[in-house]
Write a protein that holds these residues in place. Structure first.
Motif, PDB file in Angstrom:
ATOM      1  N   VAL A  42       0.840  -1.199   0.000  1.00 27.84           N
ATOM      2  CA  VAL A  42       0.000   0.000   0.000  1.00 27.84           C
ATOM      3  C   VAL A  42       0.877   1.252   0.000  1.00 27.84           C
ATOM      4  O   VAL A  42       0.624   2.202  -0.749  1.00 27.84           O
ATOM      5  N   LYS A  43       1.939   1.268   0.808  1.00 26.82           N
ATOM      6  CA  LYS A  43       2.847   2.417   0.863  1.00 26.82           C
ATOM      7  C   LYS A  43       3.477   2.674  -0.505  1.00 26.82           C
ATOM      8  O   LYS A  43       3.562   3.822  -0.954  1.00 26.82           O
ATOM      9  N   GLN A  44       3.905   1.612  -1.180  1.00 24.04           N
ATOM     10  CA  GLN A  44       4.487   1.763  -2.522  1.00 24.04           C
ATOM     11  C   GLN A  44       3.458   2.335  -3.489  1.00 24.04           C
ATOM     12  O   GLN A  44       3.761   3.212  -4.297  1.00 24.04           O
ATOM     13  N   HIS A  45       2.237   1.848  -3.397  1.00 23.67           N
ATOM     14  CA  HIS A  45       1.158   2.334  -4.265  1.00 23.67           C
ATOM     15  C   HIS A  45       0.914   3.828  -4.035  1.00 23.67           C
ATOM     16  O   HIS A  45       0.764   4.598  -4.986  1.00 23.67           O
ATOM     17  N   VAL A  46       0.890   4.235  -2.781  1.00 24.65           N
ATOM     18  CA  VAL A  46       0.657   5.637  -2.435  1.00 24.65           C
ATOM     19  C   VAL A  46       1.781   6.520  -2.973  1.00 24.65           C
ATOM     20  O   VAL A  46       1.534   7.613  -3.492  1.00 24.65           O
ATOM     21  N   GLN A  47       3.021   6.038  -2.871  1.00 28.15           N
ATOM     22  CA  GLN A  47       4.145   6.815  -3.386  1.00 28.15           C
ATOM     23  C   GLN A  47       4.047   7.009  -4.900  1.00 28.15           C
ATOM     24  O   GLN A  47       4.388   8.074  -5.417  1.00 28.15           O
TER      25      GLN A  47
END
Length: 114
Positions: A42-47
Motif C-alpha cells: 500500500v505504501k508503494q502504491h501511495v508513493q
C-alpha cells in the motif's frame, strides 16, 4: 385433530420466533488488519499514485467516521488478495498517514504510517 393442530401451531410460532430473533440481531465482524507485507505494498502504491490529501478536521484516528465529502481511494490489488474480507476496504491520505477505511460504515479500521 385438535392436538395435532395445536402442536403444528406451536411449532410454527416457535420457528417464527426463532427466525425473528436471528434476523434482528446483526453480527458485526471485526476489521481484518492488513499484514505488514500488505502495508508495504500500500505504501508503494501511495508513493506512485500520490493521492490528494484528505480534507478532514483534525488527525485521522482508528474508529473515526470519515465524512461523506472525503474521497476514498481503492487499495492496490496486491494488498487485498490474501484476505478476502478486506477487498472492499479503501484508503485516504492525511499528511503522511494512510488510513484504511471500511467504505460501508466509513470508519477508519487501520492507520498505516507512511
Amino acid at each position: 385433530m385438535t392436538g395435532l393442530l395445536r402442536t403444528t401451531l406451536f411449532a410454527t410460532l416457535l420457528a417464527a420466533s426463532a427466525a425473528a430473533q436471528t434476523g434482528s440481531t446483526p453480527v458485526e465482524t471485526p476489521p481484518v488488519p492488513l499484514s505488514p507485507e500488505k502495508q508495504a505494498v500500500v505504501k508503494q502504491h501511495v508513493q506512485r499514485a500520490k493521492p490528494p490529501d484528505a480534507q478532514t478536521d483534525g488527525p485521522v484516528t482508528v474508529g473515526m467516521t470519515v465524512p461523506e465529502s472525503v474521497e476514498l481511494w481503492s487499495l492496490p490489488q496486491d494488498s487485498v488478495t490474501e484476505v478476502p474480507s478486506v477487498t472492499s476496504y479503501k484508503f485516504l491520505m492525511k499528511g503522511k498517514t494512510i488510513a484504511v477505511v471500511d467504505p460501508e460504515s466509513r470508519k477508519v479500521v487501520q492507520i498505516i504510517p507512511n
